[in-house]
Design an enzyme around this catalytic site. Structure first.
Site, mmCIF file in Angstrom:
data_model
loop_
_atom_site.group_PDB
_atom_site.id
_atom_site.type_symbol
_atom_site.label_atom_id
_atom_site.label_comp_id
_atom_site.label_asym_id
_atom_site.label_seq_id
_atom_site.Cartn_x
_atom_site.Cartn_y
_atom_site.Cartn_z
ATOM 1 N N ASP A 191 -11.404 -11.192 7.851
ATOM 2 C CA ASP A 191 -9.602 -10.719 8.069
ATOM 3 C C ASP A 191 -9.856 -9.456 9.233
ATOM 4 O O ASP A 191 -9.004 -8.551 8.808
ATOM 5 C CB ASP A 191 -8.941 -10.696 6.955
ATOM 6 N N VAL A 235 0.940 -1.078 0.043
ATOM 7 C CA VAL A 235 0.116 0.183 -0.012
ATOM 8 C C VAL A 235 0.903 1.222 -0.075
ATOM 9 O O VAL A 235 1.795 1.384 0.742
ATOM 10 C CB VAL A 235 -0.837 0.033 1.228
#
Length: 490
Positions: A129, A25
């Site tokens: 998650d 990211v």
């Protein structure tokens, strides 16, 4: 003849801010709008069906507590998901900060997470998650806001009442519901993960630890132990969220959210504050030298920095160096009053000031860890009515913005070589900020608070070593000072 055109990305990448399970990211700025975004890089080998699943999940979910997806970006090495940027980092960053988080803040963040999950569950999406690393934080005028992100392994189901079978499991074993270990999933899996997260926020550690195999056995068989320091209403919520059987947990994220709101209303928050910083005092330093005790008694210690080997103290016009290994104390008497100490990778920067009639003389002294500690002459002298500066931690450059003696509105922006303190770029006019911050070798941050007729706004602009400002973002509050994160500047 065939001509190959080089594709110009719509975004300028400024730095990496995270590493996900399937990609990296990046922090980036739009070349068209100047707004900050997060780019999740998906490599060429990433399965297209997973890529499209995450994209469809994010596009279909529009909620204040879910990170929004703005679209796709293709580049030479693969694809990016363009998402909202969380300027507050992740919940893990906040939990790892060396300070105590208030109970009110912890509960508000969990409420935000559950609100986002409730919206996802209504769209038949199971996140699968939930963990602190997948919760991004943004900042409003009066609070932190938590947003759920990373739907890379999310499951889409049309029937929420039955457990679904999957092919093995993926996710984070420390936050995984028992049934996930043998390939089943339901909305109750996300509730269990939030229960682990709530436990960790309340107690400071997870209920189970160890290798993946140890964690699986603990989630399947071991009962949790909740200390008495946790209030009874919250203890009951954690126990119900962490039931081994899915049907014994909260029926929905909304039901758990409402239970936390009821518990929050029963608890007292009078005078409770969020501790942002922990302070190190002189009494924490175990030096036995009588000389140091005399210094500490006679002078007010108002500046302190430390690295792996030394502690540096500032006291009026004295600079004091304490060796952690040898307990040796060295003192330098400076001609001017000590203003600030800045720790660098190979040394430190000392700023002293001498008041004059219309302006002040500022003196920069660069000290290297590789040379003996001794009195040195100022390497750089600046005359100004006021001064803001920032030295890059890796020791490459020094940025200064100074107010001239005249009554001009604009200030002077300069960039210096930090080790030689010679000027790299000639002065450039600019507004005067409240603070300059070095982010990395390439970029820094300038903060401009504005108050006009009751209108409060703080503008944050990036700048580079060429003295160019890059349009940033603004907040509807006044910020006087920010403290950079040493491990993740962005």
């Amino acid at each position: 003849m065939i001509r190959y055109l080089r594709y110009r990305s719509n975004y300028r990448i400024l730095g990496q801010i995270g590493q996900g399970q399937f990609g990296r990211v990046y922090f980036a700025i739009s070349r068209k709008t100047g707004k900050f975004v997060a780019l999740k890089s998906l490599p060429k080998g990433f399965p297209t069906n997973r890529f499209l699943r995450e994209f469809s999940c994010l596009i279909s979910l529009r909620h204040p507590n879910i990170v929004a997806c703005k679209g796709l970006e293709y580049h030479g090495q693969g694809r990016y998901l363009v998402m909202d940027y969380g300027e507050g980092g992740t919940l893990r960053d906040l939990m790892d900060f060396p300070a105590d988080l208030s109970l009110r803040l912890c509960l508000d963040l969990v409420i935000d997470i559950l609100a986002g999950l409730e919206q996802a569950h209504k769209k038949n999406i199971i996140h699968c998650d939930i963990k602190p690393e997948n919760i991004l934080l943004s900042l409003t005028a009066d609070k932190w806001v938590a947003k759920v992100t990373d739907f890379g392994i999310a499951k889409i189901t049309e029937n929420s009442s039955n457990n679904k079978e999957g092919s093995g499991y993926t996710g984070s074993p420390a936050y995984m519901a028992p049934e996930r270990f043998y390939g089943k999933y339901s909305y109750a899996c996300d509730i269990y993960s939030v229960g682990i997260l709530l436990y960790e926020l309340m107690i400071g550690e997870r209920p189970f630890s160890g290798l993946p195999g140890d964690l699986m056995l603990a989630h399947l068989n071991q009962r949790i132990n909740i200390p008495d320091t946790v209030a009874n209403p919250l203890k009951a919520i954690i126990i119900k969220a962490l039931e081994k059987l899915p049907k014994r947990r909260f029926f929905s994220a909304q039901e758990m959210l409402e239970a936390i709101q009821i518990a929050k209303a029963k608890l007292k928050f009078n005078r409770e504050k969020t501790k942002l910083f922990t302070l190190t005092t002189i009494s924490d330093l175990t030096f036995e030298s009588n000389d140091f005790l005399k210094i500490a008694d006679c002078h007010k210690i108002n500046l302190m920095i430390n690295n792996n080997h030394h502690v540096y103290l500032g006291s009026q016009n004295q600079l004091i160096k304490l060796s952690k290994d040898s307990k040796k104390i060295e003192i330098i008497n400076l001609k001017q009053s000590l203003e600030s100490l800045t720790l660098l990778s190979q040394g430190y920067l000392v700023l002293t000031k001498e008041k004059q009639a219309e302006a002040c003389q500022y003196y920069f002294h660069y000290f290297s860890e590789n040379i003996p500690f001794k009195k040195v002459e100022p390497s750089l002298q600046l005359e100004s009515k006021d001064l803001k500066f920032s030295g890059n931690v890796e020791g490459d450059w020094l940025a200064t913005i100074s107010k001239p003696k005249s009554n001009e509105i604009s200030a002077e922006f300069k960039i210096f070589n930090l080790t030689t303190l010679s000027i790299l770029k000639s002065p450039k006019p600019c507004p005067f900020p409240s603070q300059l911050i070095s982010l990395d070798k390439r970029y820094g941050l300038a903060i401009f608070p504005r108050l006009s007729q009751g209108y409060k706004r703080t503008y944050l602009y990036l700048f580079n070593r060429r003295r160019h400002f890059i349009k940033g973002f603004s907040l509807s509050l006044l910020i006087s000072e920010l403290t950079p994160n040493n491990t993740n500047a962005y």
